[in-house]
Each structure stands twice: as C-alpha cells, then as structure tokens.
Design an enzyme around this catalytic site. Sequence first.
Site, mmCIF file in Angstrom:
data_model
loop_
_atom_site.group_PDB
_atom_site.id
_atom_site.type_symbol
_atom_site.label_atom_id
_atom_site.label_comp_id
_atom_site.label_asym_id
_atom_site.label_seq_id
_atom_site.Cartn_x
_atom_site.Cartn_y
_atom_site.Cartn_z
ATOM 1 N N ASN A 1 7.966 6.119 6.027
ATOM 2 C CA ASN A 1 9.348 5.644 5.937
ATOM 3 C C ASN A 1 10.025 6.090 4.648
ATOM 4 O O ASN A 1 11.241 6.257 4.611
ATOM 5 C CB ASN A 1 9.404 4.114 6.072
ATOM 6 C CG ASN A 1 8.450 3.410 5.145
ATOM 7 O OD1 ASN A 1 7.256 3.708 5.149
ATOM 8 N ND2 ASN A 1 8.951 2.476 4.352
ATOM 9 N N HIS B 1 4.112 -5.738 6.537
ATOM 10 C CA HIS B 1 4.360 -4.778 7.634
ATOM 11 C C HIS B 1 3.626 -5.157 8.927
ATOM 12 O O HIS B 1 3.297 -4.279 9.730
ATOM 13 C CB HIS B 1 3.968 -3.359 7.223
ATOM 14 C CG HIS B 1 4.788 -2.780 6.118
ATOM 15 N ND1 HIS B 1 6.151 -2.886 6.073
ATOM 16 C CD2 HIS B 1 4.432 -2.076 5.014
ATOM 17 C CE1 HIS B 1 6.608 -2.282 4.986
ATOM 18 N NE2 HIS B 1 5.598 -1.788 4.322
ATOM 19 N N ASP C 1 0.352 6.667 0.697
ATOM 20 C CA ASP C 1 1.296 5.854 -0.091
ATOM 21 C C ASP C 1 1.067 6.006 -1.588
ATOM 22 O O ASP C 1 1.010 5.023 -2.312
ATOM 23 C CB ASP C 1 1.185 4.373 0.316
ATOM 24 C CG ASP C 1 1.468 4.161 1.792
ATOM 25 O OD1 ASP C 1 0.687 4.651 2.620
ATOM 26 O OD2 ASP C 1 2.463 3.512 2.132
ATOM 27 N N ASP D 1 4.378 8.603 2.854
ATOM 28 C CA ASP D 1 4.961 7.979 1.669
ATOM 29 C C ASP D 1 4.471 8.694 0.417
ATOM 30 O O ASP D 1 3.478 8.302 -0.205
ATOM 31 C CB ASP D 1 4.672 6.474 1.605
ATOM 32 C CG ASP D 1 5.557 5.674 2.563
ATOM 33 O OD1 ASP D 1 6.386 6.295 3.260
ATOM 34 O OD2 ASP D 1 5.412 4.444 2.609
ATOM 35 N N HIS E 1 -0.130 -1.599 1.700
ATOM 36 C CA HIS E 1 -0.685 -1.212 0.408
ATOM 37 C C HIS E 1 -1.961 -1.973 0.080
ATOM 38 O O HIS E 1 -2.054 -2.724 -0.894
ATOM 39 C CB HIS E 1 0.370 -1.398 -0.689
ATOM 40 C CG HIS E 1 1.611 -0.615 -0.411
ATOM 41 N ND1 HIS E 1 2.837 -0.926 -0.931
ATOM 42 C CD2 HIS E 1 1.818 0.483 0.362
ATOM 43 C CE1 HIS E 1 3.736 -0.069 -0.501
ATOM 44 N NE2 HIS E 1 3.146 0.793 0.293
ATOM 45 N N HIS F 1 1.031 2.914 4.842
ATOM 46 C CA HIS F 1 2.125 1.945 4.940
ATOM 47 C C HIS F 1 1.801 0.592 4.328
ATOM 48 O O HIS F 1 2.608 0.052 3.579
ATOM 49 C CB HIS F 1 2.536 1.784 6.407
ATOM 50 C CG HIS F 1 3.919 1.227 6.599
ATOM 51 N ND1 HIS F 1 4.983 1.557 5.791
ATOM 52 C CD2 HIS F 1 4.430 0.370 7.543
ATOM 53 C CE1 HIS F 1 6.073 0.925 6.216
ATOM 54 N NE2 HIS F 1 5.763 0.205 7.264
HETATM 55 FE FE LIG Z 1 5.428 3.059 4.225
#
Ligand SMILES: [Fe+2]
Length: 460
Positions: A228, A324, A164, A191, A353, A351
């Site tokens: 995503n 999430h 991420d 990500d 953070h 995903h």
């Molecule tokens: Fe993500």
Amino acid sequence: MAGMGARLVAFAAAVLAAATCAGAGVTSEYRRKLEATVDMPLDADVFRVPPGYNAPQQVHITLGDQTGTAMTVSWVTADELGSSTVKYGRSPDKLKRTAEGSHTLYEYFNYTSGFIHHCTLTNLQHGSKYYYAVGFGHTVRTFSFTTPPKPGPDAPFKFGLIGDLGQTFDSNSTLVHYEENGGDAVLFMGDLSYADNYPLHDNNRWDTWARFVERSVAYQPWIWTTGNHELDFEPDLGETTPFKPFTHRYPTPFRAAASTEPFWYSVKIASAHVVVLASYSAYGKYTPQWRWLQDELTKRVDRKVTPWLIVLMHSPWYNSNNYHYMEGETMRVQFEQWLVDAKVDLVLAGHVHSYERSRRFSNIDYNIVNGKATPRPNEHAPVYVTIGDGGNIEGIANNFSSPQPAYSAFREASFGHATLEIKNRTHAYFAWHRNHDGAKAVADAVWLTNRYWMPTADDA
Ligand SMILES: [Fe+2]
C-alpha cells in the site's frame, strides 16, 4: 476429602494444561526493548550520495527475464542526464560487453526526480559472476552480481525474506542482519520506502531509501512486490496515477512472465517458481490479474523443473494480529482454492509489522449457507508467513488476538528477517531471525517438505 478434592482439581488443571500445550501455537512474549522506530536522519551515512560529478546512485538490480539470463540494472543520476550505458563482463578488468539502456523521470507534486536509468543485460550464463559498470562520461562505479543457477529440481538456493523495510535505525539493523546471513537474492513483500508518510509524500525519501539498500541490491536481485505504501495515490495533491514513483523506479520482468502489468508476475529461480501477486490491483473474477494467475497456476508451473511453488503478496490472508486484521480476506476468498489445488508450498506476506507463521490450514469449504467457516488442517495447503517486520517508521504491531487461532503456529512482535534455504526437491529450511539477537541466532524455524515431491506433515 478436602485433600482428595484439591488433588483432583490439580490433576484436572494439569490435564487441561497438557491438552492446551499439545495443540496450541506459540505467542512469544520475547522483549528485549520497546520498539520506538525513528527514521534515520537525512545526513546518516547510509544515505550518503556517492562522490564524484553525476555519480550513479541508488543502483539496484532485478531479474530482466524469468530465470536470470537477463538482469535489469537501474540507477539515478542527479546532476545531468549522463549515460544509460552499462559495460559488463566476467572479469572486472575486461568489461567487454555493452548494453544501452534508457531513462525516465517523473514529477510528483512539487518534486522532480533525478534521471532514472534502466538497462537490461542479456544473454547471461546461469550461475555465473558478472561485473558491471555505470556512469560513463562522468563518474564510473563498478559492481558485481551472480546469476541464479539454471532452473532445475535440485538446484539449491538461499532467499532472504524481507517486508515493510522502511528507513529507520531498525530497518538498518534488519539489513545488517540479512547481510550477515548471506542470501543469494531477496524476496521483498512490499512497502519499500514509506516516503508517503512524509508531508507531500516527500519523494526525496524514495531517493534516500534507494541509497540505503544499494549496498545489497546492487549486488543481488531483489524481487519486488507492491504494498500500500507504493500506491502514492493522493488526489489532494493532484496525484491520481497509482504506483507512479514505484513504476518509474522499480522495473519487474512482467512481460517475460506473460503478465500485462508490472505488479503481478513470476520468476523461476533455481528450484523455485515464485509468483508475485498484487494486493492493491484488481483481482476479482475476469480481471487481468485473475486471468493471469489462473493460467499461471494451471499451465505454466512445472513442479518437475521447479518443485518449490512460492507465492508473494503484501496483505496476508492468515493474520491473527489486530493490526490490518482481515484486510487480505477478499483476495483469500478469491484465490485460496486455487493455491490449495496447486499445492503451493509457502505464501509470504508483509503489511503487518510483526512475525507470524501458520500451520498448513485452509478455509475453503464455506459456501455462504453451510456455516463451515473455520480454518481446518489441510496437508495440501501452504504455510503462511507474515514477515512485515522489517522495522519501518510505523512501529511494531504488538496486539495479537486472543486466544491464538489454531492455524497460528508461532507469532512474535519483534523486527527481523527470514531466510529460506532450499536444499533439494524435497527439503527447505525456513528460519526467522529477530534483530535483538545476533544474526546467526534463530528465533523460529521449520523444515518444510515439498508439497509435490514429499507432502509429509512438516508443520508441527
Ligand atoms: Fe503495508
């Protein structure tokens, strides 16, 4: 009597505190500053276009086969098509070998990409340094990489672990810290650019991200997982092909891994067999990913050659952050038993953070009527690490559930990265580094022992 009562209460409180400490995980309250994440401006030096007409930019490499005797080089030319040729060799003065690549480009709503070149260098020796040059006919740029050692049970290797990342000032701090810690390759948990957070998914932010990370990924392979933010599925813009920018820009060696899609595949680096799963591709029973993973874990993993079995995914299965929460649950239900049966050493996800490391737990006894839905210690289970703390524009996930679940060993809402140093077939050192500290400072660490060769209790 009153004094005796007070002493009894104090004694009971002390016992209770000791009991809680013995089994409880750590929720680190460490804060040096509040995390306000801001993307670096378009004129930031890390985004600079290299000088020279049609100079190759956004140079990056990844494995071109499963073990690193091939390397795929990718880059973008912006002024005109130019050459897809790579010249390479063992000496920077004598690039004797030539490989011909190909190019692609794509449109995304009102954006048209530059010319995206991909070229695979083959017949490389393991554990060897190569120099390579791109941009022939216009501006030539030269880089180098070292191929991983030949797969073998005691081949040491140091992975960087990043997820991420995005392109904020904190993202840059993460990359600086990783560079100072000096891994040999990066396992990236998805990500990448966060371009989709911009109006119309401004794909220019895919270009800036690739220029930002070039200083690392042009010199060592990064192994890509899809998140995503790689989907770029936006029917309102007429963009209905999932992963369109990612697939044009970031090839993976999926065919060499007997996969049928670039989103799930495996590589064998030194003593590690790394399985990449796709959280945003179908994984239900009978789907291509389901069939591929079943064959991969039961037929293609050989712990005598690659003792360390590591699984990457984007959406974590064990996440005690309210951010999430439970998004990875359907994939966990589908695949957790297989991973426990295969004695996977380590599962890495992004995903969320923040940072979290689990004990060896599993939740595989539940059968919808027996009520056994509580995760339990399991020496055959992997350690789960969530490392979506690369520093992207969406900010830190600072809302952990309370109380901390028994499976959760350590969690902290800070940006950072980790490294995994595999020493031999029995021992690997995992260390997490928060960006607020110097690169060499370790904020959380554990010696992992191999689940196949030395399945001792290593998660205390
Ligand atoms: Fe993500």
